[in-house]
Scaffold this active site. Structure first.
Site, PDB file in Angstrom:
ATOM      1  N   LYS A 176       0.825  -1.213   0.000  1.00 55.56           N
ATOM      2  CA  LYS A 176       0.000   0.000   0.000  1.00 55.56           C
ATOM      3  C   LYS A 176       0.863   1.269   0.000  1.00 55.56           C
ATOM      4  CE  LYS A 176      -3.631  -2.233   2.741  1.00 55.56           C
ATOM      5  NZ  LYS A 176      -4.601  -2.778   1.810  1.00 55.56           N
ATOM      6  N   LYS A 225      -1.946   1.490   9.102  1.00 54.53           N
ATOM      7  CA  LYS A 225      -2.268   0.355   8.217  1.00 54.53           C
ATOM      8  C   LYS A 225      -1.024  -0.424   7.883  1.00 54.53           C
ATOM      9  CE  LYS A 225      -5.785   1.906   5.056  1.00 54.53           C
ATOM     10  NZ  LYS A 225      -6.174   2.155   3.652  1.00 54.53           N
ATOM     11  N   HIS A 278     -14.005  -3.971   8.673  1.00 50.24           N
ATOM     12  CA  HIS A 278     -13.360  -3.504   7.441  1.00 50.24           C
ATOM     13  C   HIS A 278     -13.479  -4.517   6.302  1.00 50.24           C
ATOM     14  CE1 HIS A 278     -11.841  -0.191   9.727  1.00 50.24           C
ATOM     15  NE2 HIS A 278     -11.147  -0.982  10.527  1.00 50.24           N
ATOM     16  N   GLU A 285      -9.713   1.056  -5.453  1.00 48.90           N
ATOM     17  CA  GLU A 285     -10.593   1.369  -4.331  1.00 48.90           C
ATOM     18  C   GLU A 285     -10.367   2.801  -3.860  1.00 48.90           C
ATOM     19  OE1 GLU A 285     -11.346  -2.991  -2.308  1.00 48.90           O
ATOM     20  OE2 GLU A 285      -9.873  -1.682  -1.329  1.00 48.90           O
ATOM     21  N   ARG A 339      -6.749  -8.080  -9.378  1.00 52.06           N
ATOM     22  CA  ARG A 339      -7.394  -9.374  -9.630  1.00 52.06           C
ATOM     23  C   ARG A 339      -8.884  -9.143  -9.837  1.00 52.06           C
ATOM     24  NH1 ARG A 339      -9.942  -9.311  -4.667  1.00 52.06           N
ATOM     25  NH2 ARG A 339      -8.671  -8.457  -3.004  1.00 52.06           N
TER      26      ARG A 339
END
Ligand code: ADP
Ligand code: ADP
Ligand code: MG
Length: 673
Positions: free
Chosen positions: A116, A158, A235, A275, A300
């Site tokens: 990320k 995160k 989440h 996203e 994917r």
């Protein structure tokens, strides 16, 4: 186009890929683990190769086995599905090295989007908007603390390598940061083998809106509109829909362009999802104020892709196969359009009332609504399922067993169809979220499209531990069903069935029920004029019943309801239009009989969890002594010794889930005749 592909996955996604391959006359090879020897995805493919033990690391993650299986069967390409190896760039590379086409993006694109933090640095350079935050390589705790203080609280820590909603910590105050960081790093190290984190602003009441993108090897790249996946627990997505309620065409076009920008920045090929987290400062009805930020890209096909298929009329797996075979995208951006509204519900083996704890066990009954093969038709839902009645849901894999996808001209229509599909779903044998999903779609926030990721927390009182069916009615339904079964057994001639109830000659009978831990005795009396009178709690009245479809039309006093009762040991699942309730039918006589006929075998009277054993192997026990405690339906049940004897063997451990009828321990009776 390929003539044979290997599907390196299991469950519903393996079945779904196989369905498109079959439609395109492409042969399929399944791979399977020990636990999946009889699984549906094996049956769905033309060939199947066993690749190892039940744990994913012994089978679905063993790429050398998978590549060998592809080579041995002459498959030309490998479809990874989602999860498992789908976002593993080394596997994608190994396929290429072995002369196999990986049906997915090039390894470099997977790698670029895999972490990320790195992907955010890349997106920043490409001009894609990001949540304010720190995503640098320096992981000095003091630096991370300073960055968090600079961003302003609340912040989200995160795991950079994270996924599936794991490895995230919300921090409200500066003084809590250090402890949250340490715990997040520990979880990241344990789950992903990498403790690098990023820190970003925690957006309040955001929407999760993602864009489906598709690239080809000829430089083409399009977006197939958005999906709103704001309804989440821990989440993780629960319901997904398209289009995103309230979005404007202008915002859709801007988000679509940003997503294509993101994909182009990594030379993306195949299906992918970008996203975004969307801030709604002016509220749900002010899309002109919404601000979107890049969150991550999933390289994917996603679980929720059928929602996009429903509104576009396209088969995304077909597109994947075409692109992987070197063809250009079938349509260009201006040729794509969306129609109506689609929603997907994920059916999971889990217990929503216990923090969505995954459930395991056997699917004693598994009936989903009649489905259409691929595109939802106006009325029937699409059902993507990977299991069949009788299958075991093991702890090795994901708890999702099926997806229901519905389409409608409007959101309200799609919602009504989803509710009908869920109401027609019968799953007995382990606990699922089916009733919970019905509660979510009926909740004011969801029904009115006031969506954000806090919806489930906000609507708690509507969603959890809600009894929609009166216990009196549930008990009456089981009494009626029992009478009906006795009647049918006594008088097998179907024509003779409906005209009388008097299979048993007793004038008065007592039934003992338990609902949510409370005893509910029911008293049934045969009346002088040949009917039945029932009393349960404060309800009393005449009981009458008529078969109707797969259930019964029940009349109890003033009440008139359609019911269906499914039995599993002592457990009853009572379905009505308002929902399903589970009750226990206590039958002391039947228990006495069981222990006699099954001397030495002590079985679970219902599916549940072993809380404890009061004895060990080798212990001498007396008749009536407590041997084990089982927890089911939030209640503890004791299992007592039917006779004096010696404990030969304990067959489970505390904490284990057991199915109805499972043997718990073996007893050597001292005076076994
Ligand atoms: P994963 O790889 O686990 O899917 P994501 O980065 O996609 O991780 O985040 C998962 C979910 O966490 C999002 O859908 C959203 O609900 C929540 N989330 C992520 N980032 C933020 C943020 N900055 N503020 C608020 N919620 C967030
Ligand atoms: P048949 O083969 O004669 O249709 P079934 O066992 O299918 O016999 O059931 C006959 C009727 O009994 C059904 O039409 C239904 O009305 C009722 N019935 C059967 N099973 C149930 C059930 N689980 N709950 C409520 N009613 C049921
Ligand atoms: Mg995500």
């Amino acid at each position: 186009m390929f003539s044979k592909i290997l599907i390196a996955n299991r469950g519903e996604i393996a079945c779904r890929v196989a369905a498109t391959a079959r439609r395109l006359a492409i042969k399929t090879v399944a791979v399977y683990s020990d636990a999946d020897a009889g699984a549906q995805h094996v049956a769905a493919c033309d060939q199947a190769i066993h690749i190892g033990g039940s744990a994913p690391r012994d089978s679905y993650l063993r790429w050398e086995k998978i590549i060998a299986a592809a080579q041995a069967t002459g498959a030309q390409a490998v479809h990874p599905g989602y999860g498992f190896l789908s976002e593993n760039d080394e596997f994608a590379q190994a396929c290429a090295d072995a002369g196999l086409v990986f049906i997915g993006p090039p390894p470099a694109a997977i790698r670029a989007m895999g972490l990320k933090a790195q992907s955010k640095q890349l997106m920043e350079r490409a001009g894609v908007p990001l949540v304010p935050g720190y995503h640098g390589a320096d992981q000095d705790p003091a630096l991370l603390q300073r960055e968090a203080d600079r961003i302003g609280y609340p912040v989200l820590i995160k795991a950079s390598a994270g996924g599936g909603g794991k490895g995230m910590r919300v921090v409200e105050r500066s003084q809590d940061f250090a402890a949250a960081l340490a715990s997040c790093q520990r979880e990241a190290q344990n789950s992903f083998g990498d403790d690098a984190v990023l820190v970003e602003k925690y957006v309040q009441r955001p929407r999760h809106i993602e864009i489906q993108v598709f690239g080809d090897t000829h430089g083409g790249c399009v977006y197939l509109f958005e999906r709103d996946c704001s309804v989440q627990r821990r989440h993780q997505k629960v319901l997904e829909e398209a289009p995103a309620p309230g979005i404007t065409p202008e915002l859709r076009a801007r988000m679509g362009a940003a997503a294509v920008e993101a994909a182009r920045a990594v030379n993306y090929v195949g299906a992918g999802t970008v996203e975004f987290i969307v801030e709604q400062p002016g509220g749900y009805d002010a899309p002109q104020d919404w601000r979107f930020y890049f969150m991550e890209m999933n390289t994917r096909l996603q679980v929720e892709h059928p929602v996009t298929e429903a509104i576009t009329g396209l088969d995304l797996v077909e597109w994947q196969l075409r692109v992987a075979a070197g063809q250009a995208l079938p349509l260009r951006q201006h040729e794509l359009s969306l129609r109506g509204h689609a929603i997907e519900a994920r059916i999971c083996a889990e217990t929503p009332d216990r923090q969505f704890l995954p459930a395991t066990g056997r699917l004693a009954l598994y009936q989903l609504p009649e489905s259409v093969a691929f595109q939802p038709d106006p009325v029937r839902p699409r059902v993507d399922s990977g299991v069949r009645q009788g299958d075991d849901i093991s702890p090795h894999y994901d708890s999702m067993v099926a997806k229901l996808i519905v389409h409608g001209d409007t959101r309200d229509q799609a919602l009504a169809r989803l509710d009908a599909a869920l109401a027609a779903t019968r799953i007995v044998g382990l606990s699922t979220n089916v009733q919970f999903l019905r509660h979510v779609i009926a909740s004011p926030s969801f029904a009115q499209a006031r969506l954000d990721t806090a919806l489930i927390a906000r609507e708690q009182q509507h969603l959890f531990e809600q009894q929609r069916v009166a216990p009196e009615l549930a008990c009456a339904a089981d009494v009626a069903h029992t009478l009906w079964l006795e009647q049918a057994a006594a008088q097998p001639d179907p024509l003779g069935r409906a005209d009388g109830w008097r299979a048993h000659a007793e004038l008065q009978r007592r039934f003992d029920y338990e609902v949510a831990g409370v005893a509910w005795p029911a008293l049934l009396r045969y009346t002088r004029d040949g009917g039945w009178h029932l009393q349960v709690g404060a309800w009393s009245g005449l009981l009458a019943v008529l078969p109707q479809g797969a259930g019964l039309d029940l009349r109890f006093g003033e009440h008139r309801v359609r019911v269906q009762v499914e039995r599993q040991g002592e457990l009853r699942h009572v379905y009505t239009d308002a929902g399903m309730v589970q009750i226990l039918a206590r039958d002391p006589l039947a228990h006495a009989a069981e222990t006699q006929t099954e001397a030495g075998r002590l079985t679970a009277p219902m599916p549940g969890k072993v809380v404890s054993f009061a004895v060990q192997a080798g212990d001498a026990v007396r008749r009536g002594q407590v041997l084990a405690v089982l927890e089911a339906m939030k209640m503890e049940h004791t299992i007592a010794a039917p006779a004096d004897g010696v404990v030969a063997e304990l067959l489970f451990a505390p904490g284990d889930q057991v199915s109805d009828g499972a043997e718990l321990l073996r007893l050597q009776e001292s005076d076994a005749a």
